[in-house]
Design an enzyme around this catalytic site. Structure first.
Site, PDB file in Angstrom:
ATOM      1  N   HIS A   1       0.856  -1.187   0.000  1.00  0.00           N
ATOM      2  CA  HIS A   1       0.000   0.000   0.000  1.00  0.00           C
ATOM      3  C   HIS A   1       0.894   1.238   0.000  1.00  0.00           C
ATOM      4  O   HIS A   1       1.699   1.414   0.906  1.00  0.00           O
ATOM      5  CB  HIS A   1      -0.899  -0.028   1.237  1.00  0.00           C
TER       6      HIS A   1
ATOM      7  N   ASP B   1       0.554   5.200  -0.007  1.00  0.00           N
ATOM      8  CA  ASP B   1      -0.289   6.382   0.036  1.00  0.00           C
ATOM      9  C   ASP B   1       0.250   7.392  -0.973  1.00  0.00           C
ATOM     10  O   ASP B   1       1.439   7.732  -0.937  1.00  0.00           O
ATOM     11  CB  ASP B   1      -0.331   6.945   1.458  1.00  0.00           C
TER      12      ASP B   1
ATOM     13  N   ASP C   1      -7.662   0.910   2.478  1.00  0.00           N
ATOM     14  CA  ASP C   1      -7.339   1.835   3.577  1.00  0.00           C
ATOM     15  C   ASP C   1      -8.255   3.053   3.638  1.00  0.00           C
ATOM     16  O   ASP C   1      -7.973   3.992   4.376  1.00  0.00           O
ATOM     17  CB  ASP C   1      -5.873   2.289   3.399  1.00  0.00           C
TER      18      ASP C   1
ATOM     19  N   HIS D   1      -7.134   9.318  -0.445  1.00  0.00           N
ATOM     20  CA  HIS D   1      -7.722   9.181   0.890  1.00  0.00           C
ATOM     21  C   HIS D   1      -6.928   9.801   2.045  1.00  0.00           C
ATOM     22  O   HIS D   1      -7.384   9.736   3.186  1.00  0.00           O
ATOM     23  CB  HIS D   1      -8.083   7.715   1.195  1.00  0.00           C
TER      24      HIS D   1
HETATM   25 ZN   LIG Z   1      -3.606   4.649   2.868  1.00  0.00          ZN
END
Ligand SMILES: [Zn+2]
Length: 1047
Positions: free
Chosen positions: A267, A269, A379, A584
């Site tokens: 993951h 971001d 997430d 997000h």
């Molecule tokens: Zn995230």
């Protein structure tokens, strides 16, 4: 995990009496091997690198730029930095000849995130935090192999999770320095590594299965036997120990074993505790590592999301991108998600969510030959009830997340289930039962995946996502070694290296018993993200509007002008910027200051380019039609509007005018000299009483403000009905202490409600602003605290069914939450909130824990509290946080968190909300249209030369239940003359309606959200109108092919 931590002498065993010595010794001896005796023997011989040199830069340079710089000699122990800088190391090395036949590694340990470059290509991440501290130079050095080599290590001065000062989510420490602590060649002992993996897994099994379990003891005894035969100093003893382990792990489980689908994941971001530009490099570090693991492990599959990140890698690391394409063909690299980024699941508009998929899926198709089959938001902080419909219409019927495991109050009852959306669309949803997207491959995680599963009887397959995540990193070879060893062992679930496709196919093939969850997937945490970083929210709402308007007017210009070219490429760029900001951790406000500033620049780009495009479209739209004023009034909404508008007049002045503009069209501006008779409309009356209170009355609503600016009365004139609860006042500002337990920018906790303090104004501050006629207003100042103040103009226009509150706040607080409340004379157990392409109800009471956990919720442009025959709606132009408790409507205005951005929300804010009392239901009363009007003001745009003399409308719809949301050019448009129209049913009803158009249409056909034609979707065109049918909250798209332009 660290070696040996898998097994602890403390544990459930201590709870019951047992013979103390032998079992304890049985645990401690293998533990000693795993922890102390074997690890020092992982590397045998070592030697320093031949030469180490470095240079530092505040820039993020390309490899080509970097290697041309002047490198200076460097030493182990050198420090470099500060935060966000980059240190490039040149590493020259020569493998000793004596190491022929051995596995040779470059061992690299430093702070920061490293990327190893070899022959101009990024090869592997080198990040101590991510357990990547060695690069395999050769699996086995052969005679005659080249032994000298120069590589580069690019070290970013930030950790996997940024550079927070003191804690992870604290604002970054700009002064942080970094150090290189190891750079050497060494011989790696693969056999020691294997023994370590085996011992660790055996101890994990012994602990995880517990002392009542036969297999637990078998694992423990096997570990002991291994220790008995293995002398760490005598490698020749290792094979016997290894054979004991192999015998244990080779004992198979039964047919009914649960199957775990282990997929590599990472993951990343897209921006969070580090800036967007660092994410570009995070992708390279993480994915280069993944590619290398795919090469070494042909059965390893890596699932990867976010088209934006692929595009960055394509542009910055074309060689790596080509390798990803190669491994995608082999099925090892699996693009998932289908969206441009992993966006927030609550705040983006319906249209923006569609564009996430449209931009994402088209990118995946173009680069990898196929679209994604799974929607992937592991997430994100909650999931709109409209997502199932949007997914289905974008070719996706599978959804994966795990975030609802973060719920603070209620444990979500399923891990595998059907998720049914607002319109009834259903998708198969799976939450990896291990409640993580960053597993390490431990026995504990594997067992948790089985034990934790809430749908045990209904399904026998689960996902297991392994690899360092959030800040990137991804899987390691050791994780893969663990998972492969657990392939099929009695007492444990079967572990397959698998893909999202295989997992969901397995789930689909046995889905008959699955339960269904209807409506939104609300995350009972992070409810502060609806409000934090108010400027990002405002930019989002504004830019969604700008792109809507540009697309509509450009489409109309194409239809009316043969010269006009639709700005498809520019619009794609601007949309992608907006979609990027909807990531997000950006739109949600949970990012550092650096990211918020970059995001504001993105909005500024959209604003400035968008406004240029808007002017160009309007110029083309009305070219050649003579008219009086040179000013055009444009209505971009699909219904006729009559509103008061401030028109620019020569000399920079403005004058108010009441204008009527047809649906999705324009009207000439009234001339300043023309009289504006108000025969049919009552003018606005403004009266200030001797006590200082002010009454505003437009014949539709009559309001009374007390001398401090509070609303003491709001009457719907026709019925005489009072909307404000007896003995209370509306427009009451309230301040709360807002100190979350940990996640500052993210969370507002339920206990903040106990600290409510009304902000009391001073009598005598209320004054009349505009004196009535077309518009009446009153304004006042309010000192919120010693350091924060507010001014507000309360405005009522002729003919307008709502009262507007234009608000300016100078906000300088720490851990405070500002809201505005309206206690109503309405009783209802539920309130209604606008969401993407529709609305839904949430309770106004706190009966159950599920009700209680929704003490702060999100909404888009309006919320409404209605009883039979009457209600009150609260509209807004850039807010998303809200709540209704009992009879009190509350809009969340500003927060003041200090981490990860210590400056978040400090300074000046401007926003507008509006209050609309109504009879009947909100649907009948036109609340939805009013909220659109508040958000899409009529545009007064200069026309080049004289403006047209007559009004013109391009589209209108016969039913008030149906909203024509979007008009744009089709992505694949023949000669640019195919338009896409998107409409949705907004009332929650089955409805038939007509769509009228004045454009020359050749063909009309239904399509999906990806603009693919529905083969059975041809719509007959009768007298410039089309018939459409809708079910509740259904979104429909159609392609309109325009007639060729006359020659
Ligand atoms: Zn995230």
């Amino acid at each position: 995990m660290c070696w040996g931590a898998a097994f602890s002498a403390e544990g459930r065993g201590n709870a019951r009496p047992h013979p103390p010595t032998r079992p304890r010794a049985q645990r401690e001896r293998p533990r000693a091997h795993a922890h102390r005796l074997l690890p020092p023997r992982l590397f045998r011989d070592s030697c320093p690198v031949t030469a180490l040199s470095s240079f530092q830069t505040p820039e993020r340079l390309s490899y080509q730029q970097a290697v041309q710089q002047e490198f200076r000699p460097a030493q182990i122990g050198d420090s470099f930095g500060p935060t966000w800088w980059t240190c490039w190391f040149r590493v020259e090395l020569t493998i000793p000849e004596a190491w022929v036949g051995q596995e040779v590694h470059l061992r690299w340990e430093s702070d920061g995130e490293g990327l190893l470059w070899r022959e101009g290509e990024p090869i592997q991440g080198l990040t101590t935090e991510g357990e990547k501290t060695s690069y395999v130079l050769t699996n086995r050095l052969e005679e005659g192999d080249p032994r000298s080599l120069t590589v580069y290590v690019e070290v970013a001065c930030n950790g996997l999770l940024g550079a927070g000062k003191g804690s992870m989510i604290a604002a970054p420490d700009p002064e942080k320095m970094f150090q290189v602590s190891r750079a050497e060649l060494a011989v790696f002992c693969r056999d020691v590594h294997r023994l370590l993996v085996d011992l660790e897994l055996l101890l994990g099994i012994a602990k995880g299965l517990g002392e009542d379990n036969q297999r637990s003891f078998q694992a423990l005894y096997t570990a002991n036997q291994m220790v008995n035969v293995c002398d760490p100093a005598q490698p020749q003893t290792f094979p016997v120990a290894q054979a004991l382990a192999s015998r244990f792990f080779g004992q198979r489980g039964g047919e009914s074993q649960h199957t775990i689908h282990a997929m590599g994941h990472c993951h990343i971001d897209t921006a969070w505790l580090w800036p967007f530009k660092e994410t570009v490099r995070k992708c390279a570090r993480s994915w280069a590592t993944a590619v290398q693991l795919m090469e070494q492990n042909p059965d390893f599959i890596f699932a990867c999301s976010q088209a934006q990140q692929f595009e960055w890698v394509k542009n910055h690391y074309p060689g790596l991108h080509a390798r990803l394409q190669e491994f995608a063909c082999r099925g090892q690299f699996v693009p998932v998600g289908g969206t441009w980024v992993e966006m927030d699941g609550n705040l983006p508009s319906g249209e923006a969510m569609v564009r996430q998929f449209l931009q994402g899926q088209n990118f995946f198709l173009q680069e990898f030959g196929k679209m994604c089959s799974e929607f992937w938001l592991p997430d994100t902080f909650g999931y709109s009830a409209q997502l199932p419909q949007i997914m289905c219409s974008c070719g996706i019927r599978r959804f994966l997340t795990q975030k609802l495991s973060w719920n603070l109050v209620n444990s979500f009852p399923h891990h595998t289930f059907f998720w049914e959306g607002l319109d009834g669309s259903r998708v198969l949803a799976h939450f990896p039962p291990g409640d993580s997207y960053g597993m390490q491959g431990s026995v504990e995680e594997v067992l948790k995946t089985v034990v934790n599963n809430r749908d045990k009887g209904r399904t026998n397959h689960s996902a297991f996502l392994f690899g360092f995540g959030d800040g990137g990193g991804g899987p390691t070879q050791t994780m893969l070694d663990r998972l492969k060893r657990l392939h099929n062992t009695d007492g444990l679930p079967r572990v397959q290296l698998s893909s999202p496709g295989r997992l969901f196919s397995a789930l689909e093939s046995h889905s008959g018993q699955l339960c269904t969850w209807v409506g939104e997937l609300f995350l009972e945490l992070h409810n502060g993200t609806y409000t934090t970083q108010a400027q990002l929210k405002k930019g989002n709402r504004e830019c969604e509007r700008i792109l809507h308007d540009v697309e509509l007017l450009s489409s109309l210009a194409v239809a009316r002008s043969t010269q006009f070219l639709y700005p498809a490429a520019q619009l794609q760029d601007l949309w992608r910027l907006l979609l990027l900001n909807q990531f997000h951790d950006v739109l949600t406000g949970s990012c550092i200051q650096l990211v918020a500033e970059e995001a504001m620049c993105h909005y500024e780009d959209i604003r400035s380019h968008g406004n240029t495009l808007l002017s160009a479209a309007v110029a083309a739209l009305c070219a050649g039609e003579p008219g009086p004023e040179g000013l055009l009034i444009v209505n971009t909404l699909p219904w006729k509007r009559t509103e008061v508008l401030a028109l620019p007049r020569p000399g920079g002045a403005h004058s108010l005018a009441l204008v009527t503009v047809p649906s999705m069209g324009y009207a000439p501006a009234p001339s300043p000299t023309s009289l504006q008779p108000l025969q049919t409309q009552q003018p606005v009356f403004v009266v200030q009483e001797t006590d200082g209170s002010v009454t505003l009355d437009n014949g539709i609503i009559r309001v009374r403000l007390d001398p401090t600016g509070c609303l003491t009365s709001l009457v719907l004139v026709a019925s005489g009905r009072e909307a404000i609860a007896e003995g209370t006042v509306g427009n009451q500002f309230v301040l709360f202490d807002d100190v979350p337990l940990y996640w500052d920018a993210w969370d507002v906790m339920d206990y903040h409600l106990e600290t409510r303090k009304p902000v009391l104004g001073q009598a005598g501050t209320l004054a009349v602003g505009t004196e009535g006629g077309l518009r009446g207003s009153a304004w006042f100042l309010l000192q919120i605290s010693p350091s924060s103040r507010l001014s507000q103009e309360v405005v009522l226009d002729v003919g307008c069914p709502y009262l507007r509150f234009h608000t300016e706040v100078h906000w300088h607080e720490a851990h405070k939450f500002l809201k505005v409340e309206f206690p109503t004379r309405v009783r209802s157990p539920q309130a209604t909130y606008e969401v993407q392409f529709g609305h839904l109800q949430r309770p106004t009471h706190r009966n159950t824990s599920w009700d209680w956990a929704r003490f702060e919720v999100w909404a888009h442009r309006w919320m409404d509290l209605s009883e039979h025959g009457f209600g009150l709606a609260l509209l807004n132009d850039c807010k998303y946080g809200a709540s209704v408790r009992g009879n009190v409507l509350s809009l969340s205005l500003l927060r003041a968190p200090k981490a990860p951005d210590a400056t978040a929300d400090m300074g000046r804010h401007e926003f507008t909300y509006a209050l609309m009392p109504h009879k009947g239901s909100f649907q009948e009363a036109g609340v939805i249209r009013a909220a659109y009007s508040l958000n899409f003001p009529l545009l007064a745009l200069p026309a080049p030369g004289p403006a047209p003399a007559a009004s013109w409308s391009a589209f209108s719809v016969s039913s008030p239940a149906v909203v024509l949301e979007t008009v744009k050019q089709a992505e694949a448009s023949l000669q640019g003359r195919t338009l896409v129209l998107r409409l949705y049913e907004a009332h929650g009803s089955h409805v038939d309606c007509w769509l009228y158009t004045s454009l020359p249409i050749q063909e009309a056909v239904l399509c999906n959200l990806l603009e693919q034609r529905d083969p059975a979707g041809h719509l007959p065109l009768q007298d410039s109108r089309l018939k459409l049918t809708f079910s509740p909250f259904q979104v429909r798209s159609l392609l309109l092919v325009l007639q060729p332009p006359p020659n």
